[in-house]
Enzyme design. Structure first.
Site, PDB file in Angstrom:
ATOM      1  N   GLU A  46       0.835  -1.207   0.000  1.00  0.00           N
ATOM      2  CA  GLU A  46       0.000   0.000   0.000  1.00  0.00           C
ATOM      3  C   GLU A  46       0.871   1.259   0.000  1.00  0.00           C
ATOM      4  OE1 GLU A  46      -2.251   2.524   3.380  1.00  0.00           O
ATOM      5  OE2 GLU A  46      -2.235   0.340   3.621  1.00  0.00           O
ATOM      6  N   ASP A  50       0.834   3.946  -3.083  1.00  0.00           N
ATOM      7  CA  ASP A  50       0.470   5.341  -2.841  1.00  0.00           C
ATOM      8  C   ASP A  50       1.463   6.278  -3.521  1.00  0.00           C
ATOM      9  OD1 ASP A  50      -0.818   7.596  -1.612  1.00  0.00           O
ATOM     10  OD2 ASP A  50       0.768   7.610  -0.114  1.00  0.00           O
ATOM     11  N   ASP A 128      -6.966   1.595   0.696  1.00  0.00           N
ATOM     12  CA  ASP A 128      -5.737   0.828   0.911  1.00  0.00           C
ATOM     13  C   ASP A 128      -5.597  -0.281  -0.127  1.00  0.00           C
ATOM     14  OD1 ASP A 128      -5.344   2.415   3.108  1.00  0.00           O
ATOM     15  OD2 ASP A 128      -5.925   0.897   4.579  1.00  0.00           O
ATOM     16  N   GLU A 131      -4.383   1.038  -3.529  1.00  0.00           N
ATOM     17  CA  GLU A 131      -2.948   1.341  -3.529  1.00  0.00           C
ATOM     18  C   GLU A 131      -2.106   0.080  -3.421  1.00  0.00           C
ATOM     19  OE1 GLU A 131      -3.571   5.725  -1.423  1.00  0.00           O
ATOM     20  OE2 GLU A 131      -2.966   3.989  -0.220  1.00  0.00           O
TER      21      GLU A 131
END
EC number: 3.1.26.3
Length: 369
Positions: A46, A50, A128, A131
């Protein structure tokens, strides 16, 4: 996840994993790995996802709003405007809706407490997941940017209410004098509580504020979605709400581009379509056209070039020719004619609410629920 689930996820994100364990790890919450210590969770994936998404969206905005002029960077948007646009594109709400639209949350590996609390419905959990999937792709493809860019574009095109295409429609609508586009979902209501389950309904923003609900037309089994730009109405129909909205939004987007061409150009040059498309890009009428070339041989062994002209919001237009130079022009001509000459289907009048076997079709003319 079973083999069918894995296949669905891979086809949806437009990427085939070499290491399927990375894909499953992207769907593994910390609560599940705590109960199964032999497994890794998706938290680090994650983190990387991101960062990748942040870079991709920033680059996408740079290509859309900025250019080099006289050796200096000039931008159509100032820092504050760019920051606001970016926050919309990668907001928790937007990313979570992408996952909810496509149905990925049902594949999450959750600990017992998370299952009990139904955290798969949480915006944070779905953000989450979005990502983490990108992070898993990065690890699997050894950070191949072309592949990552393709996946990011595909996943963002899972059409959230505040998706990139929505921003383009909003921007062009204001710039061309049509004002704020009005987003209007069709909704059906029923007294049967079983029909009001999360699988049948989707909460969405109308325009860029307010919320409503939509469900399938009980007669057709399809979702319907309307967008109004000025006095022009566009209706999209699809198997899911995301597809219905996409179809309506593409019609509105294509209409606005044709209107912009009318305002900026007396006549388009069809003798050099590739150059004309580039001019449309430079004047910020369209996104930049991407070209993909592939050489093959005919039955006599003669080399043939295939060219794909790819334009975001329109799709792919192909041509084949023995000349690489000419095949680019041929594919460009198909795309240019589609942009400028295709008649955009409009809806003259939306139906007033009617009843279907005890189910009310609700249309909200003010765009409010």
């Amino acid at each position: 996840m079973n083999r069918q689930d894995i296949g669905f996820v891979q086809s949806s994100i437009n990427y085939q994993f070499k290491n399927l364990q990375l894909l499953e790890q992207a769907f593994t919450r910390k609560s599940y790995s705590e109960e199964h210590p032999e497994l890794q969770n998706n938290e680090v994936l994650e983190f990387y996802g991101d960062e990748i998404l942040d870079f991709f969206v920033t680059k996408m905005m740079y290509k859309r709003f900025s250019r080099i002029l006289n050796n200096e960077l000039v931008s159509e948007k100032n820092e504050g405007e760019l920051t606001k646009l970016k926050s919309i594109l990668v907001s928790k709400e937007s990313l979570a809706r992408c996952m909810y639209n496509i149905g990925f949350s049902k594949f999450l590996y959750l600990g017992k407490s998370d299952e009990k609390n139904e955290v798969y419905k949480s915006k944070s959990v779905n953000e989450d997941l979005f990502e983490a999937i990108i992070g898993a792709v990065a690890a699997d493809c050894d950070w191949n940017y072309e592949k990552l860019e393709k996946v990011c574009r595909t996943m963002l095109d899972m059409e959230t209410t505040n998706g990139y295409l929505a921003l383009l429609v909003k921007e062009k609508s204001h710039r061309l004098g049509f004002g704020e586009p009005c987003y209007r979902p069709f909704a059906w209501q029923t007294d049967n509580p079983e029909d009001w389950q999360s699988d049948n309904l989707f909460n969405m923003g109308i325009g860029f504020g307010g919320f409503g609900s939509t469900s399938k037309n009980p007669k057709t089994g399809k979702h319907e979605y309307g967008i109004q730009v000025g006095e022009n109405k566009f209706t999209g129909i699809g198997d899911g709400i995301a597809q219905a909205k996409l179809n309506a939004e593409q019609k509105a987007y294509h209409f606005l581009i044709q209107e912009e061409i009318k305002q900026q150009f007396q006549n388009l040059d069809y003798t050099n379509p590739a150059s004309t498309l580039h001019e449309l890009f430079q004047k910020k009428v369209i996104m930049e056209v991407r070209y993909e070339f592939n050489e093959y041989h005919d039955e006599n062994g003669n080399p043939i070039w295939n060219c794909k002209a790819i334009l975001e919001g329109y799709g792919t237009f192909e041509a084949d020719n023995a000349s690489k130079k000419q095949v680019k022009q041929d594919a460009s001509l198909k795309l240019l004619k589609f942009i400028a000459k295709t008649k955009i289907e409009q809806t003259e009048k939306w139906e007033i609410p009617t009843f279907y076997h005890g189910m009310a079709r609700i249309w909200h003319d003010e765009g409010k629920i």
